[in-house]
Write a protein that holds these residues in place. Structure first.
Motif, mmCIF file in Angstrom:
data_model
loop_
_atom_site.group_PDB
_atom_site.id
_atom_site.type_symbol
_atom_site.label_atom_id
_atom_site.label_comp_id
_atom_site.label_asym_id
_atom_site.label_seq_id
_atom_site.Cartn_x
_atom_site.Cartn_y
_atom_site.Cartn_z
ATOM 1 N N ARG A 8 0.832 -1.199 0.000
ATOM 2 C CA ARG A 8 0.000 0.000 0.000
ATOM 3 C C ARG A 8 0.865 1.245 0.000
ATOM 4 O O ARG A 8 1.946 1.273 0.546
ATOM 5 N N ASP A 70 -10.586 -2.661 1.984
ATOM 6 C CA ASP A 70 -9.426 -1.753 2.070
ATOM 7 C C ASP A 70 -8.738 -1.780 0.709
ATOM 8 O O ASP A 70 -8.180 -2.797 0.294
ATOM 9 N N ASP A 226 -6.983 -2.495 8.764
ATOM 10 C CA ASP A 226 -5.753 -2.530 9.572
ATOM 11 C C ASP A 226 -5.431 -1.188 10.211
ATOM 12 O O ASP A 226 -4.612 -1.123 11.126
ATOM 13 N N GLY A 227 -6.107 -0.131 9.759
ATOM 14 C CA GLY A 227 -5.949 1.164 10.414
ATOM 15 C C GLY A 227 -6.327 1.131 11.877
ATOM 16 O O GLY A 227 -5.834 1.923 12.675
#
Ligand code: CA
Length: 300
Positions: A8, A70, A226-227
């Motif tokens: 990412r 995501d 995952d944030g």
């Protein structure tokens, strides 16, 4: 396992977007009613860009389907992929075919095909992908979990928190092989490398993991990107799910905890209680899937 790693974009600006939050309120019901009524989610979703310039996450909360996606990809690819996946699943919502795990698997495969079609149609989006974690609830009370990537689902039941998904990531594979501890994985430089996601390719479906379990009234589910999970401990997440009285408050609190950590990533949180006799509620869409201008941004 697909060896094509996805990394990412870690670019960050000091810009924080206001979170979009919308509640699906839990109604008051009489005990006699709840016996006769099928189980449904009373759910809330919230999402924020955090310190990133764009929110590439998308989320969905509705009485029968929850989802978090995501996105991965430059330009507007990541946001487009996650938005396309969640909007596709939302379009499949009116269907009454929630009875088998195969139904949810097909809803996700259909979302994958639409991501692929758009990538062909708009060359600048080539290479975009998205994780998906989705949970559906049938009339009979079967929870089905469909998962690809590193968005997660958890179940809080009877004071215990259980992970319903296992990340398709390089660090999770290293943890499974015994070469890394779970603690080390949270700070490892490869922690954003995915081993599987939806790119719109036929072979992506092979990595989709689908499982089912029996829902109980009082169950609370968490889906998140995952944030959140990369910056808050298992205990902090469990305590928040246990302490907050409603899905709306739990989702909002978990978002705040991620932003205060502070997370370096987009954050999306969906919290749902399994209830009998929940009033009909409109689906709540958050993040990139809720952005009205996504098509225009693709064109520009
Ligand atoms: Ca992320």
């Amino acid at each position: 396992m697909d060896a094509r790693y996805l990394v990412r974009d870690r670019g960050a600006r000091d810009e924080r977007r206001a979170p979009t939050t919308a509640p699906v309120r839990r109604p008051l019901t009489r005990a006699a009613d709840s016996e006769a009524r099928p189980l449904r989610f009373s759910a809330a979703a919230t999402s924020a860009a955090g310190p990133r310039p764009d929110n590439q996450d998308s989320g969905l909360a509705s009485p029968r389907l929850l989802a978090v996606a995501d996105g991965v990809g430059g330009n507007v690819g990541g946001a487009t992929a996650s938005a396309m996946a969640v909007r596709s699943m939302l379009e499949d919502l009116p269907s009454d075919r929630w009875e088998t795990p195969e139904t949810l698997a097909e809803v996700v495969r259909s979302a994958n095909r639409r991501v692929g079609s758009l990538a062909i149609e708009v060359p600048v989006l080539d290479g975009m992908a998205t994780t998906v974690t989705a949970v559906s609830l049938s009339d009979e009370g079967r929870l089905t979990v469909a998962h690809i990537g590193d968005t997660r689902a958890y179940l809080a039941r009877g004071g215990q928190l259980t992970a319903l998904t296992r990340d398709h990531s390089v660090v999770q594979a290293m943890v499974d092989a015994g070469s890394l501890t779970a603690e080390q994985a949270t700070t490892h430089p490869w922690r954003s490398m995915l081993l599987a996601a939806l790119h719109g390719r036929e072979q992506d479906a092979a990595h989709l993991e689908v499982s089912a379990l029996r829902a109980l009234p009082g169950d609370r589910l968490l889906l998140c990107s995952d944030g959140l999970w990369s910056v808050r401990s298992w205990q902090e997440i469990q305590r928040t799910l246990d302490d907050e009285p409603t899905p709306f408050e739990a989702a909002g609190r978990l978002l705040d905890l991620a932003l205060m950590a502070p997370t370096r990533d987009n954050v999306t949180v969906v919290v749902a209680d399994v209830t009998a006799g929940a009033a009909p509620a409109r689906p709540t869409v958050v993040g990139a899937a809720a952005a009205p201008d996504i098509s225009r941004r693709i064109a520009s």
